[in-house]
Scaffold this active site. Structure first.
Site, mmCIF file in Angstrom:
data_model
loop_
_atom_site.group_PDB
_atom_site.id
_atom_site.type_symbol
_atom_site.label_atom_id
_atom_site.label_comp_id
_atom_site.label_asym_id
_atom_site.label_seq_id
_atom_site.Cartn_x
_atom_site.Cartn_y
_atom_site.Cartn_z
ATOM 1 N N ASN A 1 10.589 -7.249 -3.533
ATOM 2 C CA ASN A 1 9.229 -6.766 -3.793
ATOM 3 C C ASN A 1 8.192 -7.880 -3.854
ATOM 4 O OD1 ASN A 1 9.999 -4.056 -3.973
ATOM 5 N ND2 ASN A 1 10.383 -4.194 -6.165
ATOM 6 N N LYS B 1 1.264 5.385 -8.456
ATOM 7 C CA LYS B 1 2.674 5.196 -8.121
ATOM 8 C C LYS B 1 2.929 5.438 -6.633
ATOM 9 C CE LYS B 1 7.285 6.336 -9.783
ATOM 10 N NZ LYS B 1 7.756 4.992 -9.568
#
Length: 175
Positions: free
Chosen positions: A70, A52
């Site tokens: 993104n 992450k």
């Protein structure tokens, strides 16, 4: 079912199992409430946190700096190059402080693959750092790229890609 009493728990796709821990019991209660929960060991959790970190350290600053969603980041050659550099540096820091137990540290390639998955799965989303920067709020760059760069220095090495992204975000925040 796995939500009632009787000491049974339903855990992430596993049929009912006898509750051997409070974590399994908590997972069963989450499942009974219609919420997902996974029981995992500390090494698995640590590994997931490194993955992450990589996704956030790549996607967040680049979406903010480039004013893109993104999915656009890894479509750009610069995005792929920066992602590879950031992931290599995170893998190096992670290897110096490996996850708990026998779970191996994620490799740079594994980190990159996770970043690619996140970019693809969230292609149409604006990152939180993009939103913060464009609304004049302080970003979390110091907790992501800044942390990687500081930790690398503590370990006697450098994380130039992370340091550069953190510095570029600091300048963007100050503008």
């Amino acid at each position: 079912g796995g939500g009632g009493g009787g000491g049974a728990a339903r855990v992430a796709g596993v049929p009912e199992v006898a509750s051997s821990s409070s974590a399994e019991l908590a997972a069963a209660r989450f499942a009974a409430a219609g919420l997902g929960a996974v029981v995992e060991g500390g090494g698995q959790t640590s590994r997931r946190l490194w993955l992450k970190l990589a996704a956030n350290a790549v996607l967040n600053p680049l979406t903010a700096l480039w004013n893109v969603r993104n999915g656009e980041v890894l479509r750009r050659p610069d995005g792929r190059r920066i992602a590879a550099d950031v992931c290599a540096e995170i893998a190096q820091v992670c290897a110096a402080a490996p996850p708990a137990a026998a779970t191996p540290s994620p490799s740079a390639r594994e980190l990159e693959a996770f970043v690619e998955d996140c970019a693809s799965e969230n292609a149409d989303n604006w990152s939180s750092m993009h939103q913060d920067l464009h609304h004049g709020r302080r970003t979390e760059v110091e907790h992501l790229n800044g942390w990687v760069a500081r930790r690398a220095r503590e370990l006697g090495t450098r994380a130039e890609a992370n340091d550069a992204l953190a510095e570029r975000m600091r300048r963007a925040e100050a503008a």
